[in-house]
Design an enzyme around this catalytic site. Structure first.
Site, PDB file in Angstrom:
ATOM      1  CB  THR A   1      66.949  26.544  10.761  1.00  0.00           C
ATOM      2  OG1 THR A   1      66.954  27.302   9.802  1.00  0.00           O
ATOM      3  CG2 THR A   1      65.897  27.289  11.841  1.00  0.00           C
TER       4      THR A   1
ATOM      5  NE  ARG B   1      55.912  37.397  11.563  1.00  0.00           N
ATOM      6  CZ  ARG B   1      56.715  37.188  12.698  1.00  0.00           C
ATOM      7  NH1 ARG B   1      57.811  37.770  12.734  1.00  0.00           N
ATOM      8  NH2 ARG B   1      56.357  36.157  13.487  1.00  0.00           N
TER       9      ARG B   1
ATOM     10  CE1 TYR C   1      63.382  24.624  10.745  1.00  0.00           C
ATOM     11  CE2 TYR C   1      61.820  24.486   8.789  1.00  0.00           C
ATOM     12  CZ  TYR C   1      62.257  25.452   9.887  1.00  0.00           C
ATOM     13  OH  TYR C   1      61.462  26.332  10.469  1.00  0.00           O
TER      14      TYR C   1
ATOM     15  NE  ARG D   1      56.055  28.928  15.742  1.00  0.00           N
ATOM     16  CZ  ARG D   1      56.891  28.648  14.462  1.00  0.00           C
ATOM     17  NH1 ARG D   1      55.951  28.301  13.436  1.00  0.00           N
ATOM     18  NH2 ARG D   1      58.086  28.358  14.751  1.00  0.00           N
TER      19      ARG D   1
ATOM     20  CD  GLN E   1      65.160  26.227   7.017  1.00  0.00           C
ATOM     21  OE1 GLN E   1      64.330  26.188   6.016  1.00  0.00           O
ATOM     22  NE2 GLN E   1      65.500  25.432   8.034  1.00  0.00           N
TER      23      GLN E   1
ATOM     24  CG  HIS F   1      62.169  30.737  13.852  1.00  0.00           C
ATOM     25  ND1 HIS F   1      63.041  29.670  13.363  1.00  0.00           N
ATOM     26  CD2 HIS F   1      60.995  30.508  12.872  1.00  0.00           C
ATOM     27  CE1 HIS F   1      62.567  29.076  12.402  1.00  0.00           C
ATOM     28  NE2 HIS F   1      61.292  29.460  12.242  1.00  0.00           N
TER      29      HIS F   1
ATOM     30  CE1 TYR G   1      53.492  29.137   8.480  1.00  0.00           C
ATOM     31  CE2 TYR G   1      53.077  30.105   6.417  1.00  0.00           C
ATOM     32  CZ  TYR G   1      53.831  29.348   7.274  1.00  0.00           C
ATOM     33  OH  TYR G   1      55.088  28.949   6.736  1.00  0.00           O
TER      34      TYR G   1
ATOM     35  CB  SER H   1      61.626  27.177   3.778  1.00  0.00           C
ATOM     36  OG  SER H   1      61.324  26.335   4.644  1.00  0.00           O
TER      37      SER H   1
ATOM     38  NE  ARG I   1      57.087  31.913  12.248  1.00  0.00           N
ATOM     39  CZ  ARG I   1      55.682  32.084  11.777  1.00  0.00           C
ATOM     40  NH1 ARG I   1      55.158  33.055  12.265  1.00  0.00           N
ATOM     41  NH2 ARG I   1      54.963  31.131  11.236  1.00  0.00           N
TER      42      ARG I   1
ATOM     43  CB  SER J   1      64.690  38.394  14.431  1.00  0.00           C
ATOM     44  OG  SER J   1      64.688  36.962  14.220  1.00  0.00           O
TER      45      SER J   1
ATOM     46  CE  LYS K   1      66.466  31.890   9.497  1.00  0.00           C
ATOM     47  NZ  LYS K   1      65.358  31.621  10.481  1.00  0.00           N
TER      48      LYS K   1
HETATM   49  C1  FNR Z   1      59.420  31.800   9.137  1.00  0.00           C
HETATM   50  N1  FNR Z   1      60.879  31.598   9.610  1.00  0.00           N
HETATM   51  C2  FNR Z   1      61.520  30.327   9.010  1.00  0.00           C
HETATM   52  N2  FNR Z   1      63.021  29.939   9.271  1.00  0.00           N
HETATM   53  C3  FNR Z   1      63.542  28.810   8.791  1.00  0.00           C
HETATM   54  O1  FNR Z   1      64.713  28.729   9.052  1.00  0.00           O
HETATM   55  N3  FNR Z   1      62.806  28.025   8.097  1.00  0.00           N
HETATM   56  C4  FNR Z   1      61.406  28.396   7.703  1.00  0.00           C
HETATM   57  O2  FNR Z   1      60.739  27.377   7.237  1.00  0.00           O
HETATM   58  C5  FNR Z   1      60.758  29.251   8.157  1.00  0.00           C
HETATM   59  N4  FNR Z   1      59.421  29.530   8.006  1.00  0.00           N
HETATM   60  C6  FNR Z   1      58.957  30.906   8.227  1.00  0.00           C
HETATM   61  C7  FNR Z   1      57.629  30.911   7.953  1.00  0.00           C
HETATM   62  C8  FNR Z   1      56.941  31.955   8.558  1.00  0.00           C
HETATM   63  C9  FNR Z   1      55.746  32.336   8.270  1.00  0.00           C
HETATM   64  C10 FNR Z   1      57.877  33.153   9.436  1.00  0.00           C
HETATM   65  C11 FNR Z   1      57.265  34.393   9.682  1.00  0.00           C
HETATM   66  C12 FNR Z   1      59.190  32.842   9.645  1.00  0.00           C
HETATM   67  C13 FNR Z   1      61.935  32.375  10.053  1.00  0.00           C
HETATM   68  C14 FNR Z   1      62.407  33.334   9.108  1.00  0.00           C
HETATM   69  O3  FNR Z   1      63.401  32.750   8.387  1.00  0.00           O
HETATM   70  C15 FNR Z   1      63.093  34.547   9.918  1.00  0.00           C
HETATM   71  O4  FNR Z   1      63.901  34.062  10.707  1.00  0.00           O
HETATM   72  C16 FNR Z   1      62.091  35.575  10.288  1.00  0.00           C
HETATM   73  O5  FNR Z   1      61.201  35.638   9.503  1.00  0.00           O
HETATM   74  C17 FNR Z   1      62.648  36.958  10.922  1.00  0.00           C
HETATM   75  O6  FNR Z   1      61.635  37.460  11.558  1.00  0.00           O
HETATM   76  P1  FNR Z   1      60.926  38.732  10.872  1.00  0.00           P
HETATM   77  O7  FNR Z   1      61.844  39.741  10.400  1.00  0.00           O
HETATM   78  O8  FNR Z   1      60.197  38.221   9.655  1.00  0.00           O
HETATM   79  O9  FNR Z   1      59.739  39.350  11.941  1.00  0.00           O
END
Ligand code: FNR
Length: 370
Positions: free
Chosen positions: A162, A323, A136, A171, A134, A268, A30, A112, A271, A300, A244
């Protein structure tokens, strides 16, 4: 033996592997999963790795100061925790544990919309810790309004909207494992406690959970939105608003024209649009376009202290960590998140010093080669 022996590695890039060993492929899939064949996620790393720091010597770095002002708040460092949905997949203590760890270090926590814990409970866990919400941006205006009202009442000061998720991307790791957390209904506590969301259901959640989940899926985002729609958020949120998922300098300019306060340069974590530009590739142009008008945040790919250094040198005011803290949570709950925050900031502080700088604000492109 406990005590001096760290429970988690000092090298945060080893957390994913460790999490896979200890937590299994479901939860790690996940978090680790990305869109398509992962080319954008790799591009995020490549874009940061492509830059090299050029250290300077004999510049008296005996005292450093990481403090950073964002949205009128004095923060200990240019760092916040990114919104990551459904943290209960990683650890039963979920968002409250991560948020407490952030608050303990003075680092803002971005909660989130897809939190597995209602936002009021997260707020309570954080005390007076700085918290940002954040969004949605739901199709249903009443649900959006209700979320904003609840967030305001719970002490969330800034709103992160976002934009890169009007639909969930392809995915493969989620699809192959049939592990779509939303469809499993575990990701929605924040919605399932919302009065406006509940009012839209024909039957109570416990009587028809599948219908409730489908209702959630149908309204959680809206691919029909356009720039003028931001006026609704501006009217209903009197604090800072940050967009975002911005990668194009023209979108950053549109954000400024729409009266926004900041942007997060982000894809993101790879993703959403597979094949898209690595986020750090997008950063300099966005910062050049709006850096004097908007707060520019970056995420990211941030994994190490030198990544933080590079993002700031490329024009970010601060970074969001994603992450790695989710793995820290999965591996050791609140303590794991604390470990991740402290390790990242300690490494950043050392990188700053060893490269001849004393403050984040001193960094610009001249700190990098080329
Ligand atoms: C996310 N991200 C994300 N962003 C957001 O705006 N709302 C969300 O609910 C989530 N949920 C989410 C779940 C998981 C499992 C991941 C890995 C990421 C994106 C997050 O905020 C962020 O942009 C990324 O995680 C950045 O990339 P790295 O540095 O984690 O690779």
């Amino acid at each position: 033996m406990t005590g001096a022996v760290p429970r988690l590695p000092a090298d945060l890039t080893r957390l994913e592997q460790l999490a896979e060993q200890r937590l299994g492929p479901g939860p790690v899939g996940y978090v680790a999963g990305s869109a398509g064949n992962g080319s954008t996620e790799r591009a995020n790393r490549a874009a940061l790795d492509a830059h090299r720091i050029v250290p300077r010597m004999l510049r008296d770095v005996s005292s450093r100061d990481l403090r950073t002002e964002l949205f009128g708040r004095n923060l200990p460092a240019p760092l916040a925790l990114a919104p990551v949905g459904v943290l209960s997949i990683m650890h039963p203590d979920a968002e409250p544990a991560a948020a407490r760890a952030a608050a303990g270090e003075g680092v803002p926590f971005v909660l989130s919309s897809a939190s597995s814990t209602p936002m009021e409970q997260v707020a309570e866990a954080m005390g007076d810790g700085e918290r940002w919400f954040q969004l949605y941006w739901a199709k249903d205006r009443e649900v959006t309004r209700s979320f904003l009202t609840r967030a305001k009442a719970s002490g969330f000061t800034a709103l992160f909207v976002t934009l890169d998720t009007p639909l969930l991307a392809w995915r493969p790791r989620d699809l192959d494992q049939a592990y779509l957390p939303f469809l499993h209904g575990v990701g929605t506590a924040n919605y399932f406690t919302d009065p406006a969301f509940l009012a839209g259901l024909a039957k109570p959640v416990h009587e028809d959970p599948n219908a409730a989940v489908l209702h959630f899926v149908g309204m959680f985002a809206d691919p029909g939105k356009t720039w003028p729609d931001l006026a609704f958020l501006r009217e209903n949120w009197d604090g800072p608003i940050v967009l975002k998922g911005i990668l194009h300098p023209d979108d950053a300019r549109l954000a400024a024209e729409a009266g926004m306060d900041g942007v997060v340069v982000s894809n993101h974590g790879g993703r959403q649009v597979n094949g898209s530009i690595g986020a750090a590739e997008a950063l300099p142009a966005v910062a050049a376009a709006v850096g004097d008008r908007l707060t520019v945040l970056f995420d990211s790919g941030i994994r190490t202290g030198d990544d933080v250094f590079k993002a700031l040198a490329l024009g970010a005011d601060a970074v969001l960590l994603g992450r790695p803290y989710a793995y820290g949570l999965g591996l050791d709950g609140q303590a794991g998140v604390t470990h991740v925050i402290r390790s990242l900031l300690a490494e950043f502080d050392l990188t700053l010093a060893l490269s001849g700088h004393r403050t984040p604000g001193a960094l610009d492109a001249s700190a990098l080669a080329g």
